[in-house]
Scaffold this motif. Structure first.
Motif, short mmCIF file in Angstrom:
data_model
loop_
_atom_site.label_atom_id
_atom_site.label_comp_id
_atom_site.label_asym_id
_atom_site.label_seq_id
_atom_site.Cartn_x
_atom_site.Cartn_y
_atom_site.Cartn_z
N LEU A 1 -3.54 -3.49 26.17
CA LEU A 1 -3.22 -3.68 24.76
C LEU A 1 -3.04 -5.16 24.46
O LEU A 1 -2.28 -5.85 25.14
CB LEU A 1 -1.95 -2.92 24.40
CG LEU A 1 -1.52 -2.96 22.93
CD1 LEU A 1 -2.48 -2.14 22.08
CD2 LEU A 1 -0.09 -2.44 22.77
N GLN B 1 -0.90 1.83 21.88
CA GLN B 1 -1.10 1.91 23.33
C GLN B 1 -1.57 3.31 23.72
O GLN B 1 -1.07 4.32 23.22
CB GLN B 1 0.20 1.59 24.06
CG GLN B 1 0.08 1.64 25.58
CD GLN B 1 -0.72 0.47 26.13
OE1 GLN B 1 -0.28 -0.67 26.10
NE2 GLN B 1 -1.92 0.75 26.63
N ARG C 1 -3.17 -8.20 20.95
CA ARG C 1 -3.04 -8.33 19.50
C ARG C 1 -3.56 -9.69 19.08
O ARG C 1 -3.31 -10.70 19.74
CB ARG C 1 -1.57 -8.18 19.07
CG ARG C 1 -1.41 -7.98 17.55
CD ARG C 1 -1.83 -6.58 17.18
NE ARG C 1 -2.06 -6.39 15.77
CZ ARG C 1 -1.16 -5.90 14.92
NH1 ARG C 1 0.06 -5.60 15.34
NH2 ARG C 1 -1.47 -5.71 13.66
N ASN D 1 1.98 -2.12 19.26
CA ASN D 1 2.45 -1.38 20.43
C ASN D 1 2.25 0.12 20.29
O ASN D 1 2.03 0.82 21.28
CB ASN D 1 3.93 -1.69 20.69
CG ASN D 1 4.15 -3.12 21.17
OD1 ASN D 1 3.24 -3.75 21.69
ND2 ASN D 1 5.35 -3.63 20.98
N ILE E 1 -7.50 -2.21 23.86
CA ILE E 1 -7.15 -1.85 22.50
C ILE E 1 -6.55 -3.07 21.82
O ILE E 1 -5.70 -3.75 22.39
CB ILE E 1 -6.14 -0.69 22.48
CG1 ILE E 1 -6.74 0.57 23.10
CG2 ILE E 1 -5.68 -0.39 21.05
CD1 ILE E 1 -5.74 1.70 23.28
#
Length: 226
Positions: A74, A68, A76, A65, A61
């Protein structure tokens, strides 16, 4: 989109998924799209579940945060909010499979997207299979791509990815297009889209949905990040 190998059909040995969930949600008043609840589930969780049901081994993903989800990775883009292409680039190092299922978290019916993609293996001479809407617009965030081809295109493009559209990379690939009905490619960009989605899914759950296209109209190519 299941694991295995078949050189004649072009099937790849494995598949991971990347779910983009880090957009600003500007047209929704700045709401965190990933956390919107539809049919009792967060949008991001619905996309993750659909990816796993479609055969994804690992799910990455890209988002804050709050995006999640259970048993996911996760990441970014850096800096945040630099667009979907930067988000995809941030996810690629975590991808281990030979193919990548790319989804937006705001798809109304991610399971139907994955079922359509699963019915069309990547032919040997192509780099991916991608849905397009009833107006023939590419739905970049509803496709399966060969990871090697993606990495080659990112290397060609170099560092010029911040705020660049997905098509800067994806349109350079050899893609097989799959025409999809409007209700399959529907996403949630505005409050009206969310209202239509909730109404349509409620009709489905009660068995009264006689027009599945009422879920939403398809939107222009999904260069909105998540």
């Amino acid at each position: 989109m299941t694991a295995g190998s078949n050189s004649q059909s072009g099937r790849v040995a494995s598949m991971d998924a990347v779910v983009l969930a880090g957009g600003r949600g500007t047209r929704l008043g700045g709401v965190d799209k990933a956390g919107i609840v539809l049919n009792g589930e967060r949008l991001v969780d619905r996309a993750v579940a659909a990816a796993r049901a479609g055969g994804a081994t690992r799910v990455v993903i890209v988002g804050p945060n709050t995006a999640q989800s259970d048993d996911t990775i996760l990441v970014r883009e850096d800096p945040p909010f630099t667009g979907p292409l930067a988000a995809l680039a941030a996810a690629l190092p975590e991808v281990q499979a030979e193919s990548l299922l790319l989804l937006s978290c705001d798809l109304v019916r991610p399971s139907e997207v994955c079922r359509m993609l699963a019915a069309h293996l990547i032919p040997a001479e192509f780099d991916g299979v991608v849905l397009r809407d009833r107006d023939q617009r590419p739905q970049w965030l509803a496709g399966v791509y060969r990871v090697a081809a993606l990495r080659a295109e990112f290397a060609r493009l170099g560092a010029s990815i911040d705020h660049a559209p997905l098509r800067a990379v994806l349109s350079e690939l050899q893609l097989q297009w799959i025409d999809a009905p409007a209700h399959v490619t529907a996403d949630i960009d505005e409050a009206a889209d969310l209202d239509r989605a909730r109404s349509a899914l409620e009709r489905v759950s009660t068995g009264s949905d006689s027009d599945s296209s009422a879920a939403s109209t398809a939107h222009e190519d999904k260069d909105a990040h998540g």
